[in-house]
Design a protein around this motif. Structure first.
Motif, short mmCIF file in Angstrom:
data_model
loop_
_atom_site.label_atom_id
_atom_site.label_comp_id
_atom_site.label_asym_id
_atom_site.label_seq_id
_atom_site.Cartn_x
_atom_site.Cartn_y
_atom_site.Cartn_z
N GLN A 86 0.98 -1.26 0.03
CA GLN A 86 0.05 -0.04 0.19
C GLN A 86 0.73 1.29 -0.02
O GLN A 86 0.43 2.28 -0.35
CB GLN A 86 -0.96 -0.09 1.11
CG GLN A 86 -2.20 -0.94 1.10
CD GLN A 86 -3.04 -0.51 0.28
OE1 GLN A 86 -3.54 0.76 0.06
NE2 GLN A 86 -3.82 -1.55 -0.59
N THR A 87 2.12 1.27 0.60
CA THR A 87 2.78 2.49 0.63
C THR A 87 3.87 2.46 -0.29
O THR A 87 4.61 3.10 -0.46
CB THR A 87 3.64 2.48 1.99
OG1 THR A 87 4.15 1.27 2.41
CG2 THR A 87 2.38 2.55 3.36
N GLY A 88 3.88 1.73 -1.53
CA GLY A 88 4.89 1.76 -2.56
C GLY A 88 5.95 0.83 -2.50
O GLY A 88 6.78 1.14 -3.29
N ARG A 89 6.14 0.04 -1.39
CA ARG A 89 7.27 -0.89 -1.33
C ARG A 89 6.80 -2.07 -1.72
O ARG A 89 6.63 -3.13 -1.08
CB ARG A 89 7.86 -0.90 0.04
CG ARG A 89 8.44 0.46 0.31
CD ARG A 89 8.70 0.57 1.73
NE ARG A 89 7.51 1.02 2.51
CZ ARG A 89 7.59 1.32 3.79
NH1 ARG A 89 8.77 1.22 4.39
NH2 ARG A 89 6.42 1.50 4.59
N LYS A 90 6.50 -2.17 -3.29
CA LYS A 90 5.67 -3.67 -3.81
C LYS A 90 6.76 -4.70 -3.66
O LYS A 90 6.13 -5.83 -3.28
CB LYS A 90 5.13 -3.11 -5.07
CG LYS A 90 4.29 -2.29 -5.03
CD LYS A 90 3.58 -1.86 -6.50
CE LYS A 90 2.60 -0.73 -6.50
NZ LYS A 90 1.52 -0.82 -5.43
N MET A 91 7.76 -4.71 -4.04
CA MET A 91 8.54 -5.82 -3.94
C MET A 91 8.68 -6.72 -2.83
O MET A 91 8.59 -7.86 -2.59
CB MET A 91 10.03 -5.79 -4.62
CG MET A 91 10.99 -6.59 -4.81
SD MET A 91 10.55 -7.92 -5.79
CE MET A 91 10.75 -7.26 -7.42
N ILE A 92 9.21 -6.12 -1.79
CA ILE A 92 9.42 -6.58 -0.15
C ILE A 92 7.91 -6.92 0.01
O ILE A 92 7.81 -7.73 0.85
CB ILE A 92 10.13 -5.66 0.48
CG1 ILE A 92 10.35 -6.26 1.91
CG2 ILE A 92 9.67 -4.18 0.81
CD1 ILE A 92 11.65 -7.48 1.92
N GLY A 93 6.84 -6.02 -0.02
CA GLY A 93 5.62 -6.51 0.47
C GLY A 93 4.99 -7.75 -0.30
O GLY A 93 4.54 -8.53 0.43
N TRP A 94 5.36 -7.89 -1.52
CA TRP A 94 4.88 -9.09 -2.16
C TRP A 94 5.58 -10.36 -1.39
O TRP A 94 5.05 -11.54 -1.52
CB TRP A 94 4.90 -9.03 -3.74
CG TRP A 94 3.70 -8.52 -4.21
CD1 TRP A 94 3.73 -7.33 -4.85
CD2 TRP A 94 2.49 -8.77 -4.23
NE1 TRP A 94 2.28 -6.61 -5.17
CE2 TRP A 94 1.45 -7.86 -4.84
CE3 TRP A 94 1.62 -9.94 -3.72
CZ2 TRP A 94 0.29 -7.86 -4.87
CZ3 TRP A 94 0.26 -10.14 -3.82
CH2 TRP A 94 -0.61 -8.95 -4.46
N ILE A 95 6.96 -10.32 -1.47
CA ILE A 95 7.58 -11.41 -1.06
C ILE A 95 7.15 -11.65 0.56
O ILE A 95 6.91 -12.88 0.96
CB ILE A 95 9.41 -11.04 -0.79
CG1 ILE A 95 9.60 -10.92 -2.33
CG2 ILE A 95 9.85 -11.99 -0.02
CD1 ILE A 95 11.21 -10.29 -2.31
N ILE A 96 7.08 -10.74 1.33
CA ILE A 96 6.32 -10.83 2.78
C ILE A 96 5.03 -11.67 2.77
O ILE A 96 4.77 -12.60 3.53
CB ILE A 96 6.39 -9.65 3.60
CG1 ILE A 96 8.00 -9.11 3.97
CG2 ILE A 96 5.64 -10.03 5.01
CD1 ILE A 96 8.08 -7.78 4.60
N VAL A 97 4.15 -11.03 1.66
CA VAL A 97 2.93 -11.65 1.73
C VAL A 97 3.04 -13.07 1.17
O VAL A 97 2.43 -14.14 1.74
CB VAL A 97 1.91 -10.92 0.77
CG1 VAL A 97 0.62 -11.75 0.23
CG2 VAL A 97 1.41 -9.53 1.33
N ILE A 98 3.93 -13.23 0.30
CA ILE A 98 3.69 -15.04 -0.34
C ILE A 98 4.30 -15.78 0.70
O ILE A 98 3.95 -16.83 1.11
CB ILE A 98 4.61 -14.88 -1.62
CG1 ILE A 98 3.94 -14.51 -2.62
CG2 ILE A 98 4.98 -16.29 -2.13
CD1 ILE A 98 4.69 -13.93 -3.99
N LEU A 99 5.53 -15.27 1.60
CA LEU A 99 6.13 -16.23 2.54
C LEU A 99 5.16 -16.11 3.86
O LEU A 99 5.05 -17.32 4.36
CB LEU A 99 7.33 -15.36 2.96
CG LEU A 99 8.44 -15.54 2.06
CD1 LEU A 99 9.68 -14.90 2.59
CD2 LEU A 99 8.85 -16.87 1.96
N ALA A 100 4.27 -15.27 4.10
CA ALA A 100 3.26 -15.83 5.10
C ALA A 100 2.19 -16.58 5.01
O ALA A 100 1.99 -17.27 5.61
CB ALA A 100 2.80 -14.01 5.41
#
Length: 83
Positions: A49-63
């Protein structure tokens, strides 16, 4: 020990989300509470949501993978416990 470790992780995530959301003019209380309850998944969504999409998607997938593994192991443990 594991329960307290998970709680500490969620507490740190909740505090981080609360403080960072205030800086970005987001709803700090909402993000802090969600981070405290759900933890890594909410952290990933917040990053997206805050524009840090790459790390965000990595964390979501791992979670999501972590939650699926926990559910499968819980079901297997219940089945083995019945035998």
């Amino acid at each position: 020990m594991e329960l307290s470790f998970g709680f500490i992780i969620n507490l740190v995530i909740g505090i981080y989300l609360f403080m960072d959301a205030r800086k970005r003019n987001k709803s700090a209380i909402l993000w802090g509470i969600l981070g405290l309850i759900i933890g890594p998944l909410v952290l990933g969504i917040y990053f997206i949501q805050t524009g840090r999409k790459m790390i965000g998607w990595i964390i979501v997938i791992l979670a999501i993978i972590w939650y699926i593994i926990a559910i499968v192991l819980g079901i297997l443990g219940a089945i083995i416990g019945l035998l």
